[in-house]
Design a protein around this motif. Structure first.
Motif, mmCIF file in Angstrom:
data_model
loop_
_atom_site.group_PDB
_atom_site.id
_atom_site.type_symbol
_atom_site.label_atom_id
_atom_site.label_comp_id
_atom_site.label_asym_id
_atom_site.label_seq_id
_atom_site.Cartn_x
_atom_site.Cartn_y
_atom_site.Cartn_z
ATOM 1 N N TYR A 140 48.816 9.784 11.326
ATOM 2 C CA TYR A 140 49.863 9.431 10.003
ATOM 3 C C TYR A 140 49.332 10.020 9.213
ATOM 4 N N ILE A 141 47.572 10.902 8.874
ATOM 5 C CA ILE A 141 47.436 11.194 7.974
ATOM 6 C C ILE A 141 47.520 12.512 7.578
ATOM 7 N N GLU A 142 47.880 13.247 8.864
ATOM 8 C CA GLU A 142 47.226 14.980 9.178
ATOM 9 C C GLU A 142 49.677 15.144 9.105
ATOM 10 N N LYS A 143 50.016 14.282 9.587
ATOM 11 C CA LYS A 143 51.593 14.487 10.057
ATOM 12 C C LYS A 143 52.288 14.013 9.156
ATOM 13 N N TYR A 144 51.736 13.402 8.207
ATOM 14 C CA TYR A 144 53.376 12.019 7.702
ATOM 15 C C TYR A 144 52.823 12.436 6.328
ATOM 16 N N TRP A 145 51.204 11.522 5.937
ATOM 17 C CA TRP A 145 51.072 11.450 4.031
ATOM 18 C C TRP A 145 50.710 12.762 3.686
ATOM 19 N N ASN A 146 49.988 13.735 4.723
ATOM 20 C CA ASN A 146 49.248 15.045 4.705
ATOM 21 C C ASN A 146 50.452 16.322 3.599
ATOM 22 N N PRO A 147 51.302 16.479 4.970
ATOM 23 C CA PRO A 147 52.773 16.986 4.399
ATOM 24 C C PRO A 147 53.655 16.747 3.106
ATOM 25 N N LEU A 148 54.057 14.894 3.103
ATOM 26 C CA LEU A 148 54.389 14.225 2.273
ATOM 27 C C LEU A 148 54.246 14.837 1.383
#
Length: 181
Positions: A140-148
């Motif tokens: 969730y963090i590495e593939k959604y939150w951080n990239p966003l």
């Protein structure tokens, strides 16, 4: 560039950081050109009633939105959200919910003015929460939150001469402050 946190609908019930206090705080910062990072222009247009603070901002300031594909990130958010498929996921979800409730309870009592909302303490709490979320739901963090957040950051960096302040949700403010926008 100023990074200013919004608490969304909580402005309606937070004494000292009401919608009016939020607008006054931005006005006192002498910002005129704002970039709102926590929703897309399309989502705002379609759901104006959910964003009273943006409506109020538009009355006094030049409000802009990053030109990025928010829909892609909405889909990634859904894809990588914790789902109650087994005992381990249910436990992770329950612990995450408990932590969010405790943080929300603490911070709503702590927030008394713009300075407490936009404080190092608030940022530190959300940074720790983000690290915890990464430990229980790495994707969730590495593939959604951080990239966003990185895409928004890169957009702002490219266009930074166009904006005086970044208006962000309170949970994301630490990310942009750490990037020294």
């Amino acid at each position: 560039m100023n990074i200013i946190s919004t608490i969304g609908k909580l402005h309606g019930k937070t004494v000292g950081y009401s919608y009016e206090d939020f607008i006054r705080y931005i006005t006192e910062s002498n910002a005129r050109n704002l970039i709102v990072t926590y929703t897309s222009e399309e989502n705002f247009t379609d759901n104006r009633e959910d964003y009273i603070e943006i409506q109020m901002l538009q009355e006094k300031f030049n409000v802009h939105f990053p030109k990025i594909d928010y829909q892609k990130y909405y889909e990634l958010s859904e894809k990588y959200a914790l789902k109650a498929q087994n005992a381990e996921d249910i436990t992770k979800k329950n612990i995450t919910d408990i932590i969010e409730t405790v943080i929300d309870s603490y911070l709503t009592g702590y927030w008394k003015n713009p300075e407490t909302v936009n404080s190092e303490i608030t940022d530190s709490i959300f940074k720790v929460k983000n690290k915890f979320m990464e430990s229980v739901n790495h994707d969730y963090i590495e593939k959604y939150w951080n990239p966003l957040h990185m895409e928004i950051y890169r957009y702002i960096e490219r266009e930074k001469n166009s904006f005086d302040a970044v208006i962000t949700d309170v949970e994301s403010a630490f990310f942009y402050r750490e990037k020294n926008l």
